[in-house]
Design a protein around this motif. Structure first.
Motif, PDB file in Angstrom:
ATOM      1  N   GLY A  35      20.158  35.219  26.043  1.00 15.63           N
ATOM      2  CA  GLY A  35      21.267  36.060  25.598  1.00 15.63           C
ATOM      3  C   GLY A  35      22.216  36.420  26.725  1.00 15.63           C
TER       4      GLY A  35
ATOM      5  N   TYR B  76      23.210  38.936  19.414  1.00 17.08           N
ATOM      6  CA  TYR B  76      22.095  38.319  20.118  1.00 17.08           C
ATOM      7  C   TYR B  76      21.999  39.011  21.466  1.00 17.08           C
ATOM      8  CZ  TYR B  76      18.771  34.732  21.541  1.00 17.08           C
ATOM      9  OH  TYR B  76      17.633  34.071  21.943  1.00 17.08           O
TER      10      TYR B  76
ATOM     11  N   LEU C 209      17.538  39.050  18.173  1.00  7.78           N
ATOM     12  CA  LEU C 209      18.439  39.049  17.018  1.00  7.78           C
ATOM     13  C   LEU C 209      18.752  40.462  16.574  1.00  7.78           C
ATOM     14  CD1 LEU C 209      16.717  36.279  14.895  1.00  7.78           C
ATOM     15  CD2 LEU C 209      18.755  36.034  16.327  1.00  7.78           C
TER      16      LEU C 209
END
Length: 138
Positions: free
Chosen positions: A133, A100, A86
């Motif tokens: 991600g 992300y 994050l």
């Protein structure tokens, strides 16, 4: 397990909140029939990456932002999300955009409901993200 979603009085969720709330910013992994587990906001709305972006830097401006509204705010980890991935950065317009795995996050204007993935693969540069991600290019 699907993410909890909320629907405004008008009936369908808004794809681009003006100011995302804490619930929206709690990113989750949501199961979709088409692409498996994908990254969504706390309402279950699909989030996308733009392959022309650089880590923590958006290349989407002008008309692009009308079609691909950014997720604004600092994200938190919801169910299934790797909190170490994050992040956020300050856009040129002064707003804070969620990331992300370094990828700035966006919505697609034509996704009307949770789990919609109409923007996946568009123009060969817009993709949904998996837990790591990475772009899902299916």
């Amino acid at each position: 397990m699907p993410a909890a979603t909320s629907t405004p009085a008008g009936g369908t969720p808004s794809a681009a909140p003006v100011g995302a709330d804490a619930g929206t910013l709690a990113l989750t992994l949501t199961d979709t029939a088409q692409l498996g587990m994908i990254l969504t906001d706390g309402r279950g709305m699909t989030l996308y990456l733009f392959t022309k972006d650089s880590p923590n830097q958006s290349a989407c401006e002008g008309q692009c932002l009308k079609n691909w509204p950014p997720l604004i705010g600092k994200p938190t980890a919801g169910q299934g999300v790797d909190d170490s991935k994050l992040g956020s950065f300050q856009r040129a317009d002064g707003r804070t955009q969620a990331t992300y795995n370094g990828w700035p996050l966006y919505y697609w204007k034509d996704d009307a409901a949770p789990r919609d993935v109409a923007g996946a693969g568009l123009q060969g540069v817009w993709f949904v993200l998996n837990r790591d991600g990475d772009a899902i290019k299916a």
